[in-house]
Design an enzyme around this catalytic site. Structure first.
Site, short mmCIF file in Angstrom:
data_model
loop_
_atom_site.label_atom_id
_atom_site.label_comp_id
_atom_site.label_asym_id
_atom_site.label_seq_id
_atom_site.Cartn_x
_atom_site.Cartn_y
_atom_site.Cartn_z
N GLU A 29 52.86 42.38 39.49
CA GLU A 29 51.72 43.11 38.96
C GLU A 29 52.17 44.37 38.23
O GLU A 29 51.65 44.72 37.17
CB GLU A 29 50.76 43.49 40.09
CG GLU A 29 49.56 44.27 39.63
CD GLU A 29 48.73 44.78 40.79
OE1 GLU A 29 47.55 44.44 40.85
OE2 GLU A 29 49.29 45.50 41.64
N SER A 493 46.65 46.15 45.81
CA SER A 493 47.07 45.92 44.44
C SER A 493 46.06 46.52 43.46
O SER A 493 44.94 46.88 43.84
CB SER A 493 47.22 44.42 44.17
OG SER A 493 48.24 43.87 44.96
N HIS A 494 46.46 46.57 42.19
CA HIS A 494 45.63 47.24 41.19
C HIS A 494 44.24 46.63 41.06
O HIS A 494 43.22 47.33 41.11
CB HIS A 494 46.33 47.21 39.82
CG HIS A 494 45.48 47.71 38.71
ND1 HIS A 494 44.70 46.87 37.93
CD2 HIS A 494 45.24 48.96 38.27
CE1 HIS A 494 44.03 47.60 37.06
NE2 HIS A 494 44.34 48.86 37.24
N GLY A 495 44.17 45.31 40.87
CA GLY A 495 42.88 44.66 40.67
C GLY A 495 41.89 44.93 41.78
O GLY A 495 40.75 45.34 41.54
#
Length: 545
Positions: A29, A493-495
């Site tokens: 990612e 995580s980013h999402g």
């Protein structure tokens, strides 16, 4: 670690001990897709050193561990077939020494899953040293992180205008400086990642002990990430309350595939954001979907979730819940700030590299200025005036070939490359379920939009974003999406972080959701259970719309 020999492949490994396990989780990612020679060699050694200096600063490592081993089995990360991979064995070994967490918790939070049969073997051996060094490192971390991020923003704005008119020597000096700054922000960013993982693990344990379901994701929402500011400034830009140059000064280091040095930032080409402005123009200031209103609502939900958890625990634990949720919010926001920080170094480095590439092409040493990204960092900064066109031709062909393959989510030893097919050509059967991590709560039904490139995608309001992974350049799509489904990533995580900030249901870590679900099918995303269900074929969805 010795530099690669001339002509060798800096982006692959010929052999690996079969007892070492690797993963693309999280690292894919941060640095998605296939790297170029310059992109990977710019970050590989600094990031490896950043891991070691970070653990040294916490007391986990002794001085001897600062030396980077030659064997990839002893490194924290490497590349196989041009794609980044993290060494699970190394992270689990380190986690065993860290108080307040475990190897299993680190694996789950950082990579989105835990392998079957893994066993925690925590050790108290380094606890006395960690007890002295780690508290100070963690307590001072937020202010140090904020200060470094502010310095990087100022440095970027000060440095970029000097590159076009500067000499090649100046650009090479800027490239070296960018790399050093990348290492420095990564030392802090990686510490933030470990602290936030530990805090999230503690919240998870509290929720489980209290037996209050579907609370964890709300406790981790409304933290005020960097993407909130990007979304708000996009809204201001669309409503002509902010001009484009100011927006690019603030956020122009973002862009499609921004985790790769050879990508094109918004500063260089703002077309991707200009194409999204119509979506933002339809959202009025008092609309619940306006970025500021979404952020405020998620903050309210986080506080409400904390109060709900307090009611389910003993009075002695209630005070610790307030402190823990506030700390988690602070460190999750820093986690996204750290990603923005290293992207600032990328933006300056790519500008410097392009300047040098133009000079090499003008002198006939490269066919094209963009070919500079197929040279290694050492080859570029050496100043060696060698005609490298044949070497670059070889590496460019290798890069193009590697785009056809991906790595497994996890494997031992050498990976078996997986050929990337196109998007699903046929409908997934109705009733098909895809499972992953329950990353952001809520249940939504809508049309699946399988997205590979956010710059070339149109989403209608309520469409469900289905993709391999996201980075900050995707934030413009989140405004209109009804939910998010990703192949990679874990709870932090980013999402998932951005989905929680905007109140979108999210299932992450599905591994192959974007390959199984056909673009246009109607699906249901259950962010509380981590399940995506196919409801209808494409043609039925089209009739319904």
């Amino acid at each position: 670690m010795l530099p690669p020999t001339p002509g060798s492949d800096p982006l692959d490994n010929a052999a690996c001990d079969p007892g070492v396990t690797w993963t693309t989780g999280n690292v894919a990612e941060a640095f998605p897709g296939v790297s170029t020679a310059l992109g990977f060699t710019f970050i590989h050694l600094p990031m490896e050193l950043a891991f070691r200096k970070m653990f040294r600063g916490m007391g986990v490592f002794g001085k001897a561990s600062l030396a980077v081993p030659e064997r990839i089995e002893d490194q924290f990360w490497t590349a196989f077939a041009g794609r980044a991979a993290a060494n699970i064995n190394q992270f689990r070994a380190v986690a065993a020494f860290i108080p307040g967490t475990s190897a299993t918790a680190i694996e789950q939070q950082l990579f989105g899953y835990v392998r079957e049969g893994t066993v925690d073997e925590n050790s108290l051996r380094r606890y006395p040293i960690i007890g002295v060094k780690a508290p100070r490192a963690v307590i001072t971390l937020p202010k140090r992180h904020d200060r470094m991020f502010a310095e990087l923003r100022e440095w970027r704005l000060r440095t970029l205008p000097t590159i076009p008119g500067g000499s090649v020597a100046d650009s090479l000096a800027i490239l070296r400086d960018s790399r050093e700054r990348f290492e420095q922000i990564m030392i802090l960013h990686l510490l933030v990642a470990f602290v936030s993982s530990s805090l999230a693990d503690r919240l998870t344990a509290m929720v489980a002990d209290a037996n209050v379901p579907n609370l964890e994701s709300r406790l981790l929402s409304g933290v005020g990430s960097d993407e909130n500011e990007v979304a708000q400034d996009l809204w201001l830009l669309a409503h002509e309350r902010l001009d484009l140059p100011t927006f690019l000064d603030r956020h122009g280091y973002h862009g499609p595939h921004e985790g790769q040095l050879h990508s094109t930032s918004w500063r260089e080409d703002p077309a991707p954001i200009l194409a999204r402005l119509d979506d933002y123009r339809t959202v009025s200031e008092d609309d619940p979907k306006a970025p500021r209103n979404r952020a405020a609502e998620q903050t309210r939900l986080r506080h409400a979730a904390a109060e709900e958890l307090k009611k389910a625990v003993s009075p002695l634990k209630r005070r610790s819940i307030t402190m823990l949720t506030n700390l988690a919010a602070r460190f999750l926001a820093l986690r996204e700030q750290g990603k923005a920080g290293y992207l600032l170094t990328f933006d300056v480095a790519r500008a410097a590299a392009r300047r040098v590439g133009a000079d090499l092409a003008g002198r006939g040493l490269l066919d094209d200025a963009a070919d500079v990204f197929h040279l290694t960092f050492d080859e570029l900064v050496s100043g060696d005036a060698t005609d490298r066109r044949a070497l670059v031709t070889q590496r460019r062909a290798q890069y193009e070939d590697r785009l056809r393959f991906r790595l497994p989510q996890a494997w031992a030893g050498m990976p078996e490359l997986i050929e990337i097919g196109g998007d699903a050509a046929t409908d997934a059967p109705v009733g098909t379920t895809v499972t992953g991590v329950a990353a952001s709560g809520g249940v939504v039904e809508g049309r699946a939009r399988v997205v590979r490139d956010p710059a070339n995608t149109e989403l209608d309001d309520g469409d469900i974003l289905v993709c391999e992974t996201t980075d900050p350049s995707w934030v413009s799509l989140f405004l209109v999406a009804g939910a998010v489904v990703t192949d990679f990533g874990g709870l932090l995580s980013h999402g998932p972080i951005v989905a929680r900030e905007l109140g979108l249901p999210c299932v992450c870590g599905t591994e192959e959701g974007s390959r199984r679900i056909r673009d246009g099918q109607r699906i249901r995303v259950d962010g509380d259970r981590g399940v995506v269900e196919v409801l209808s074929p494409v043609h039925a969805t089209e009739r319904a719309t």
